[in-house]
Enzyme design. Structure first.
Site, PDB file in Angstrom:
ATOM      1  N   HIS A 164       2.135 136.849  -3.048  1.00 32.91           N
ATOM      2  CA  HIS A 164       0.825 137.525  -2.891  1.00 32.91           C
ATOM      3  C   HIS A 164      -0.041 136.826  -1.838  1.00 32.91           C
ATOM      4  O   HIS A 164      -1.266 136.793  -1.962  1.00 32.91           O
ATOM      5  CB  HIS A 164       0.057 137.568  -4.221  1.00 32.91           C
ATOM      6  N   SER A 196      -5.400 136.097  27.754  1.00 28.95           N
ATOM      7  CA  SER A 196      -6.385 137.179  27.711  1.00 28.95           C
ATOM      8  C   SER A 196      -6.981 137.353  29.096  1.00 28.95           C
ATOM      9  O   SER A 196      -7.134 136.388  29.837  1.00 28.95           O
ATOM     10  CB  SER A 196      -7.473 136.833  26.704  1.00 28.95           C
ATOM     11  N   LYS A 242      -7.468 131.777  25.494  1.00 24.80           N
ATOM     12  CA  LYS A 242      -6.544 132.421  24.581  1.00 24.80           C
ATOM     13  C   LYS A 242      -5.074 132.207  24.906  1.00 24.80           C
ATOM     14  O   LYS A 242      -4.655 132.235  26.049  1.00 24.80           O
ATOM     15  CB  LYS A 242      -6.807 133.933  24.562  1.00 24.80           C
ATOM     16  N   GLU A 301       3.844 140.037  17.786  1.00 28.03           N
ATOM     17  CA  GLU A 301       3.175 141.294  17.410  1.00 28.03           C
ATOM     18  C   GLU A 301       3.977 142.514  17.866  1.00 28.03           C
ATOM     19  O   GLU A 301       4.106 143.499  17.146  1.00 28.03           O
ATOM     20  CB  GLU A 301       1.761 141.323  17.992  1.00 28.03           C
TER      21      GLU A 301
END
Ligand code: ARG
Length: 462
Positions: free
Chosen positions: A156, A277, A283, A290
């Protein structure tokens, strides 16, 4: 240009219809298989005396020269070619003349497109299996490297029990192992040659389907001609295999994104697998992880598309089936690229053990072990569970861990427990003692790694 099938037509096809009907723009990627299939067919026609040996040789020579020209970019297919089968055959006729018109004896595009697709998919499956094999060896290497290193096991997304990083890697090893086994099953089930099924009912010509099947490297010819031209379940099986495996990749990719999040920083993904970025100079984003997570959606779509196309189609061939290829090709390309990118990223990712260690004393990772210790001393596990639950509550009130509870605290929770009866519930002990078969103890993980290696080494190539 009139089509090879245009005998009964008075008018040429409408231009928009030609475009709509054509599959050449995507099925040309099967040109090698189309030519291999035609060569096997011509060889068999020659051996069976359906055409002369000399004619067979002329056809084969023509096909080989067309193969060279396509490979070297000297042939540009257009909408006039309709599909790869007509594209190759019409060029053969243009090149060697009337003899070329004999190639399509005892054959139909309905079986031909299935020969091409099965040969093509078999080749791709072998390559995907190679990629999965590489991924599995990288997992084994990493599992070995991190066999003793402790991390947090979650349920969880909450701290659950301590585990080793090697153990976690071996969990994914098992998933990809089943992906490989599923794919090998699919391969074996589809390894039958449809050539000679013709339009739907076989032929009155004295063909030898066993010979063509053997020449093309299939286990045997398919049993029933109608099934052979109507069935696409082998593609659906492959797409299901791909969807399941992409789900595995997606789950691990999600864990990478999560472990890489600023608040966790459990891993350092190599610069070469990250992007920056355009506005925020600081970044370093886990874009590959992803993308790997997102690509599963696309492969699920490919599976759903073909399931939907096939639903309710009557036997035998229907043109709907031409819609079987683009999704299949997309799934092949996507799955293979994802495995390779994932393997590369995994290989170059290091765990930041210092960051992980800072979290190990949070969330009572050793609570189950404390309950187990009480249970070993004769307290029924359900009661032990409740005692430790109350200990957790006491700790939360005091703002300490189990070690911070005094003898008096413990006695007030339950008269049967003392500091001594808690036993060794250090995180290390929790991990080292979980030696049950399949457990997380380093020695047990090493056994799993050994077994995994043996399985991987024993795999025969298809
Ligand atoms: N291009 C077609 C396909 O991929 C070829 C099959 C035969 N076409 C036909 N109209 N019978 O399905």
């Amino acid at each position: 240009m009139a089509s090879l099938w245009s005998g009964r037509f008075e008018k040429d096809m409408d231009e928009t219809v030609k475009q709509f009907n054509a599959s050449i723009f995507f099925d040309k990627r099967m040109y090698q298989e189309d030519i291999d299939g035609s060569i096997a067919h011509a060889t068999m026609l020659g051996k069976q005396g359906i055409i002369t040996q000399e004619e067979a040789e002329q056809i084969i020579g023509g096909l080989e020269s067309i193969r060279q020209d396509i490979a070297q970019g000297r042939i540009q297919f257009t909408v006039e070619d309709e599909d790869i089968h007509m594209g190759v055959e019409s060029r053969l006729i243009a090149r060697i003349g009337d003899v070329g018109k004999k190639l399509h004896t005892a054959r139909s595009r309905n079986d031909q497109c299935q020969v091409d697709a099965r040969l093509y998919l078999k080749r791709q499956i072998r390559q995907i299996l190679d990629s999965l094999r590489t991924l599995e060896s990288i997992i084994l290497e990493k599992a070995e490297k991190y066999a003793d290193e402790i991390t947090i096991g979650f349920t969880h997304t909450q701290h659950a029990q301590p585990i080793t990083i090697g153990f976690l890697f071996m969990a994914y090893f098992q998933m990809f192992r089943r992906d490989m086994e599923r794919l090998m099953d699919t391969y074996r089930r589809m390894d039958y040659c449809p050539l000679g099924s013709c339009a739907l009912a076989g032929t009155a010509m004295p063909i030898d389907r066993f010979q063509t099947a053997e020449q093309l490297g299939f286990a045997a010819p398919t049993e029933n001609a109608m099934d052979s031209v109507a069935d696409r379940d082998y593609s659906l099986e492959f797409l299901s295999d791909a969807a399941i495996s992409m789900m595995h990749i997606s789950r691990w990719a999600e864990e990478f994104v999560w472990w890489n999040a600023s608040e966790f920083s459990y891993i350092a993904i190599d610069d070469s697998f990250c992007t920056g970025s355009s506005i925020m100079p600081q970044k370093k984003n886990p874009d590959m992880a992803e993308l790997l997570r997102g690509k599963a959606g696309r492969v699920y779509g490919d599976l759903m598309q073909l399931l939907t196309v096939m639903k309710g189609t009557p036997l035998a061939y229907d043109k709907d089936f031409q819609e079987d290829k683009e999704g299949l090709f997309d799934a092949i390309d996507t799955w293979k690229a994802c495995i390779d990118i994932f393997a590369g990223m995994l290989h170059k990712t290091e765990f930041r053990l210092d960051q992980i260690h800072q979290q190990l004393d949070k969330g009572f990772l050793n609570a189950t072990d404390a309950a187990d210790h009480f249970a070993k001393q004769g307290i029924p596990f359900r009661e032990a569970h409740s005692i430790v639950g109350r200990m957790v509550r006491a700790c939360e009130k005091k703002g300490c861990d189990f070690a911070g509870l005094t003898e008096a605290d413990l006695q007030s929770i339950d008269s049967r427990i003392t500091k001594a009866s808690l036993g060794d519930i250090s995180i290390k002990a929790c991990v080292n003692t979980r030696t049950s078969f399949g457990g997380t103890a380093p020695e047990e993980v090493r056994r799993q790694i050994q077994a995994g290696k043996q399985w991987l080494d024993s795999l025969a190539s298809l």
